[in-house]
Every structure is written in C-alpha cells, then in structure tokens.
Design an enzyme around this catalytic site. Structure first.
Site, PDB file in Angstrom:
ATOM      1  N   HIS A 165      53.114  28.534  48.652  1.00 26.21           N
ATOM      2  CA  HIS A 165      53.367  29.819  49.330  1.00 26.21           C
ATOM      3  C   HIS A 165      52.778  30.988  48.534  1.00 26.21           C
ATOM      4  CE1 HIS A 165      56.484  27.570  51.614  1.00 26.21           C
ATOM      5  NE2 HIS A 165      56.718  27.020  50.438  1.00 26.21           N
ATOM      6  N   SER A 286      29.944  48.694  42.957  1.00 21.13           N
ATOM      7  CA  SER A 286      30.256  49.644  44.017  1.00 21.13           C
ATOM      8  C   SER A 286      29.447  50.901  43.774  1.00 21.13           C
ATOM      9  CB  SER A 286      31.747  49.965  43.994  1.00 21.13           C
ATOM     10  OG  SER A 286      31.977  51.208  44.633  1.00 21.13           O
ATOM     11  N   LYS A 292      34.038  48.739  39.531  1.00 18.28           N
ATOM     12  CA  LYS A 292      34.221  47.605  40.432  1.00 18.28           C
ATOM     13  C   LYS A 292      33.180  46.520  40.207  1.00 18.28           C
ATOM     14  CE  LYS A 292      36.109  47.481  44.206  1.00 18.28           C
ATOM     15  NZ  LYS A 292      36.376  48.257  45.405  1.00 18.28           N
ATOM     16  N   GLU A 299      33.267  36.336  49.335  1.00 20.47           N
ATOM     17  CA  GLU A 299      33.741  36.879  50.618  1.00 20.47           C
ATOM     18  C   GLU A 299      32.872  36.400  51.765  1.00 20.47           C
ATOM     19  OE1 GLU A 299      35.154  41.267  50.011  1.00 20.47           O
ATOM     20  OE2 GLU A 299      33.648  40.814  48.503  1.00 20.47           O
TER      21      GLU A 299
END
Ligand code: ARG
Length: 467
Positions: A165, A286, A292, A299
C-alpha cells in the site's frame, strides 16, 4: 464535393476491368504504402523464395527465375540506398515492388505473381516482420535483465523499506526488489518466445483464400523462409491476425512492467525519498527551477504504456467480427504493430540506460528501512518462536508494543526491557536480536525471501540461465 481521379489510367496491375483510375480520396484511403514500405525486406525475401520454388516446380523457367532474383536484388539495393521512388498510386509495398520489377525485367516480372495473391503475401510479410521484431526486442530485454542483475548484485545486501500500500511494511534489500523485475521481464521474454513459436508457420501459397491449382511446394517455401511448417488451412492463413494480437498483448504486458519500474524510479528519485540518483544522461533540468532534476525518461516510459495498450485494443477491435477470409480491414493491422515495436524498443533502451546508471543512496534507504516499526513482524515471530504464543496473540501483543513505542516517540528496538515486559512479562533480552533491520533481513531465508544469501544465489542462477 466532386473529386478528381488520382490518376487518369486504370491500375496497370489490377486494372483489367476498370475503365478509369480511382478517385483521389479512394486512393488516399486505400493506399498503405506510406507505412507498409517498412515491409520491403520481408516482401523481397518472400518473393525470392516464391520465385525459386516456382522454378523448382517447373511453373516458371530458370531464366525467368534468374531475371526475377536479379531484378529484386536491384530493387532492394535501391530501397536500401533511399533511391527508390515509392508511389501512392501503386497502393502498397507489394504492388510497388512488383510494378518496379515488371518495368525493369518485363514479362518475367509479370510471372512472379503466379500461384500467389497479395492476401498470402501480406500475411507472410507481417509474420516475418513480427518475427524479426521479437528477436530484436528479446535482445533488448536480455540487455535490460543484465543491467538489473548488475545493480541487484551491487545492492544485494543494501537494506531498503519494503512497501505494501506504499506504506512501510518490512525491511528488504534493494537487490531483492530489483530481482522482482528480473522475474517479470524474464516472463516477458518467455511470452514473446511463445508468440514467436506460434507465429512461425508460413501462409505463403494459400493464395487469395482457397489455395491454388498450380503444383506449388509450400513446404519448400516455408523451410526456405525459416518457418517450422506451412499453415494447414488456406482461409486461416490469409485471414488470421492473432499472431499480431499476441505480439501486441505480450508487448502491452511488458510495457506494464516497465511502467511499474518507471513509476518506482520516479518515486525513488524524488527529494522526499531520495533513494536513488539518476544520471544526467537520463534526466532533464528545469528552465525555471535550477535545483530540479526531472526523471523525464521514466515518466515517458510510464506514459507510453498508453499507446501500447491502445494499439492492442485497436487491432482487437479491427479483427472483431470480421468474416473469413481476407478483408481490407486487415490493412489496419500494421500501424499498431509498427508503433508498438518502435515504442517498446525505445522504452526498453531508456529503461536499461536508467537502470545501468542509477546510484542508490544507501544511507537514505537504510534510514527508512528502520522507520515505521518495520520489524514489528519480526517481534511477533519472536513471540511465537521463543514464548510459544499463537501468531494471532503475538500479533496483538506486538500491536500494543507498537502503540507504546509510538506514544514514547521511539522505535521498537529503543523500548527498554521493562517497557516490553509491561505488555508481556515473559519477554527476554534475546528479543533485541531480531529487532534490527539487518537481523530482520538476514532471517528471511525461506525460498524466494529477501536474505542477502538468497539474493546472491538468485543472481547466480539468473546469470547461469542468461549465459
Ligand atoms: N495492402 C494490403 C494489406 O495490407 C495488402 C493485401 C491486399 N489484398 C487485397 N485483396 N486487396 O492488407
């Protein structure tokens, strides 16, 4: 809206009973050359096998065969060089190559299509193409397995929290976690291998749908093209695409596995987790936030599962309810197959790169491995083993000890013996030997468990199997 004919003359290959050429829109909806040109190698390989067989059976002369083989080689060279002019008016790869052959070698070229139809031809070409695609994807899967095994070996004893979970459950090793993907992706290889074995029958010689009256030798062409045997039913041979569906389904399952790993990579690489660091080669910066380091490759692997699933659904939908035998609907089989093969190849390459380059933050993983009372199960198991408590009672006692530690704001191993005995008076100091992360992990020696010795044995077994 009136349409103009795309080409004033009727098609030279099938235009015998047609007075004029197709409407421009008809040509546009009908033509597949824009995408099926990717079948050119397979189309030429199939035609060469067919021509050799026709000559061996005395259906065409040896001189015609030789002219056909030389002409096809010529065309192959031209296509490989990028010098071949594909024509939309010639509809598809089969007509483009056949018409070019007739232009070059004349009558012999027009004999090639004896005892054959584009229906068995396209079924053949796509089978050959999918077979090659499977072999390439399999090589990539092997490379990914090796990358996973190398990292599993490096981190065979490195503790991390195991989750259920996405809540901290029990300590495991990072190597063990990576080996879970080795198992999944090894099954992906097996699924592709099953698909390959089932598709490896030749449809060539089924002709349009009913077979042919010419004395062809389908066993010879099947053997020449590396097939195990000819397909036994001519209708099935020209109208079945379950081989492509199986390929798309195996690819979709593989993509699902890649997307799960990609998702974990995204989570692990996030600042609150900081379990791993991805290399510069597989991240982007970024434009506005200099700190970043975005896991774009992961992704996109996660996202591309969408189109791979879509391709499976697209072809399932095309095939549903199609009457036997061939129907032009089946021309819609190619783009999903090509797109899935391309997309999966890219996802495998990106995943292999990310896995190869990643660096684990062992300290961060170790810290979290001990959080969340991760050794509570070890405590309960100790109560069963040392005090003979039934597991359900041990679970209850442990729950009360977790509540006590929570109230004191400490971990289970930080409770004093008096604290422990306040809940269960028979507990001895021996219990501390199972409350550490390392002890917990080392104790998981059941087959398939996370103990580092198990992990190392599994890695050795996989290396042996991969060769
Ligand atoms: N381009 C066609 C396809 O991809 C080839 C077969 C055409 N056959 C026919 N009878 N029109 O399916």
């Amino acid at each position: 809206m009136p349409h103009s004919p795309a080409e004033p003359q009727a098609n030279s290959l099938w235009g015998g009973r047609f007075a004029r050429g197709p409407d421009a829109i008809m040509q546009e909806i009908n033509a597949s050359i824009g995408f099926d040109k990717r079948l050119w190698r397979q189309d030429i390989e199939g035609s060469k096998a067919h021509a050799r067989m026709l000559a061996a059976q005395g259906i065409i002369t040896e001189a015609d065969r030789d002219a056909i083989l030389a002409g096809l080689d010529d065309i192959a060279n031209e296509i490989a060089r990028g010098a071949f002019a594909f024509s939309e008016a010639r509809e598809d790869i089969h007509l483009n190559i056949e018409a070019a052959l007739a232009e070059r070698i004349g009558e012999a070229g027009r004999r090639l299509h004896t005892a054959r139809s584009r229906n068995d031809q396209v079924a053949l070409d796509l089978r050959l193409w999918v077979r090659d695609a499977i072999d390439q994807l399999d090589a990539q899967l092997q490379a990914l397995l090796r990358a996973l095994l190398d990292q599993a070996e490096r981190y065979a004893a490195s503790p991390m929290p195991g989750f259920t979970h996405l809540q901290i459950a029990q300590p495991i090793t990072f190597g063990h976690h990576l080996l879970a993907y080795v198992e999944m992706m090894a099954r992906d290889r097996a699924r592709f291998a099953d698909c390959r074995a089932r598709l490896n029958e030749s449809p060539l010689g089924a002709a349009a749908l009913a077979g042919t009256s010419f004395p062809i030798d389908r066993h010879a062409t099947a053997a020449a093209l590396g097939f195990a045997r000819p397909m036994a039913n001519s209708l099935d041979a020209v109208s079945s695409r379950d081989f492509a569906l199986e390929f798309l389904a195996a690819a979709a399952i593989c993509a699902a596995h890649l997307s799960r790993l990609a998702e974990e990579i995204v989570i692990w690489a996030s600042a609150p987790f900081r379990f791993i660091r991805l290399s510069d080669a597989f991240t982007t910066g970024s434009s506005i936030m200099p700190q970043k380091r975005n896991p774009d490759a992961a992704e996109l692997v996660r996202a591309k599962t969408g189109r791979i699933n879509g391709n499976l659904l697209a072809l399932l939908t095309v095939m549903k309810g199609l009457p036997l035998a061939y129907a032009k609907d089946m021309q819609e089989d190619k783009e999903p197959v090509f797109d899935t093969a391309d997309t999966l190849a890219l996802c495998l390459a990106a995943t292999e790169g990310m896995v190869r380059d990643l660096e684990a933050d062992e300290a961060a993983m170790r810290r979290w491995a001990g959080e969340g009372f991760a050794t509570a199960t070890d405590l309960a198991d100790w109560l069963v083993r040392a005090l003979g408590l039934p597991f359900r009672d041990a679970h209850h006692v442990t729950g009360r000890l977790v509540a006590l530690a929570e109230a004191k704001g400490c971990g289970l191993a930080d409770l004093s013996l008096d604290d422990l005995r306040s809940v269960e008076p028979r507990i001895t100091a021996d219990v501390y030997s199972v409350l550490s992360v390392e002890a917990s992990i080392a104790s998981r020696t059941s087959y398939g468990g996370t103990a580092p010795a198990n992990v190392r044995a599994q890695i050795a077994a996989w290396r042996e199997r991969l060769g």
